[in-house]
Design an enzyme around this catalytic site. Structure first.
Site, PDB file in Angstrom:
ATOM      1  N   SER A  88       7.760   5.243  -8.048  1.00 36.21           N
ATOM      2  CA  SER A  88       7.069   5.235  -6.755  1.00 36.21           C
ATOM      3  C   SER A  88       7.552   4.015  -5.988  1.00 36.21           C
ATOM      4  O   SER A  88       7.911   2.993  -6.584  1.00 36.21           O
ATOM      5  CB  SER A  88       5.547   5.193  -6.923  1.00 36.21           C
ATOM      6  OG  SER A  88       4.903   5.372  -5.664  1.00 36.21           O
ATOM      7  N   SER A  89       7.558   4.146  -4.668  1.00 40.23           N
ATOM      8  CA  SER A  89       8.088   3.051  -3.864  1.00 40.23           C
ATOM      9  C   SER A  89       7.563   3.137  -2.445  1.00 40.23           C
ATOM     10  O   SER A  89       7.007   4.159  -2.019  1.00 40.23           O
ATOM     11  CB  SER A  89       9.623   3.099  -3.835  1.00 40.23           C
ATOM     12  OG  SER A  89      10.060   4.244  -3.130  1.00 40.23           O
ATOM     13  N   ALA A  90       7.756   2.052  -1.710  1.00 42.82           N
ATOM     14  CA  ALA A  90       7.604   2.041  -0.266  1.00 42.82           C
ATOM     15  C   ALA A  90       9.011   2.167   0.302  1.00 42.82           C
ATOM     16  O   ALA A  90       9.873   1.328   0.048  1.00 42.82           O
ATOM     17  CB  ALA A  90       6.932   0.754   0.204  1.00 42.82           C
TER      18      ALA A  90
END
Length: 379
Positions: A88-90
């Protein structure tokens, strides 16, 4: 001018961030949606990532938050022990702006945001369209709860759902737009059925060989096909159900006979450009690659390894790739032969950029990729 304001000014000057989205990016800075602990790539760490916290390294944390780069916010689906895979990431602010521009929303549009993640893109959509027009869905309940908390703290209140984004969210359907922040290998049929005819789906799309395309699909009537084109080169994390198998170690020695041969091409050409890799991936279904070498002698043992899910294996050595034993292939398929043939096809068709490819999805979910127009399918 602070770093984030400077970034927005640069994006605006470059034409990436239009006036219709500028105020949304100002109202919803990415930093407001990052957890206090993020992950920084670090080759000296066993998993390849180093934990960076706002408390222990505020300067480093803020530098990541306001950079035009991805910020990894979860590895290994949040488990304590794993191989060190970002899950998961921005996303990169420039890429987020590009995707939202291709979404082509107008006031009053309703949007399903698939893959809430940190909640940042959901906040941007709320700032542009209003809370009541945005539904966001996240498969990971922990990420969903954290994102909902950050959204409320930042003053946004979209409908937040927990579930498999591949199934959409029928309770608020139909939508004018579906926006996905994770890559798929196929367009899910529920997305088509939950989008109004003439509506738009924007999603990263790829193959196990090349997760590289941004697809903009216009949804047809219930009894008609939907068509779209790849509009940019992007690479996003996979939807969990669409992740290709990732071997953590070299496959065991094959029991079937191994075919030895020189390579027909320099192995570097199998990944010459993102456009070459994308085209090759379309022609070698289910095949993924890794690079492997012997750390004791990396210069002469460096090789590309190809695998599929049915027991086929191929390796092509970069050093002396024309030697009689440079390529080793075993299993039902000759994977390196397929890759070299696919690259020859790409060359013969004039080295097409990935933006010349498109996708048609029939009402039953059958998906066909084509070059230039739907009458030229990629087989």
């Amino acid at each position: 001018m602070d770093k984030y304001a400077q970034l927005l000014a640069e994006m605006t000057a470059a034409g990436t961030l239009g006036t219709e989205w500028r105020s949304a990016f100002e109202r919803a800075p990415r930093s407001a949606f990052l957890p206090n602990a993020v992950w920084t790539p670090d080759p000296d760490e066993p998993t390849g990532y180093r934990r960076t916290t706002l408390a222990a390294d505020p300067e480093g944390w803020w530098a990541l938050a306001n950079a035009d780069d991805v910020v990894v916010t979860q590895v290994d689906d949040g488990t304590a022990i794993g191989p060190g895979v970002a899950t998961s990431s921005a996303s990169v602010p420039t890429l987020v702006a590009v995707m939202l521009r291709h979404l082509d929303v107008v006031d009053g549009h309703t949007v399903l945001d698939v893959g809430t993640g940190t909640g940042w893109t959901s906040a941007l959509l709320c700032a542009r369209l209003g809370d009541h027009n945005v539904t966001t869905i996240e498969v990971d309940p922990n990420l969903a709860a954290e994102a909902a908390h950050r959204l409320r703290a930042a003053g946004f209140a979209p409908t937040c759902a927990v579930g498999d984004g591949l199934a959409g969210w029928p309770l608020d359907a139909p939508y004018d737009r579906i926006h996905s922040t994770a890559a798929v290998q196929r367009i899910p049929l529920p997305w088509l059925r939950q989008t109004r005819p003439g509506g738009v789906i924007v999603t990263p799309w790829g193959t196990p060989y090349a997760n590289a395309g941004l697809l903009r699909l216009t949804v047809g009537a219930p009894d008609a096909a939907s068509h779209g084109r790849f509009v940019d080169a992007v690479s996003f994390m996979w939807m969990r159900a669409h992740r290709p198998d990732v071997p953590t170690a070299a496959p065991a020695a094959p029991t079937a006979p191994t075919h030895l041969s020189p390579s027909a091409i320099d192995p570097d050409l199998a990944l010459e450009t993102v456009h070459a890799a994308f085209a090759i991936g379309l022609r070698v279904p289910g095949v993924r690659y890794q690079h492997r070498w012997d750390p004791a002698d990396p210069s002469t043992t460096y090789r590309i390894q190809l695998t599929d899910a049915a027991g086929s294996l191929a390796t092509a050595r970069h050093h002396r790739w024309q030697a009689p034993d440079a390529v080793r292939q075993s299993g039902p398929r000759r994977l390196w032969d397929e890759v070299t043939a696919a690259r020859s096809w790409w060359l013969e068709d004039g080295r097409p950029d990935l933006t010349r490819f498109g996708v048609t999805v029939d009402p039953d979910g059958t998906q066909t990729v084509w070059l230039d127009d739907p009458d030229h399918p990629v087989t």
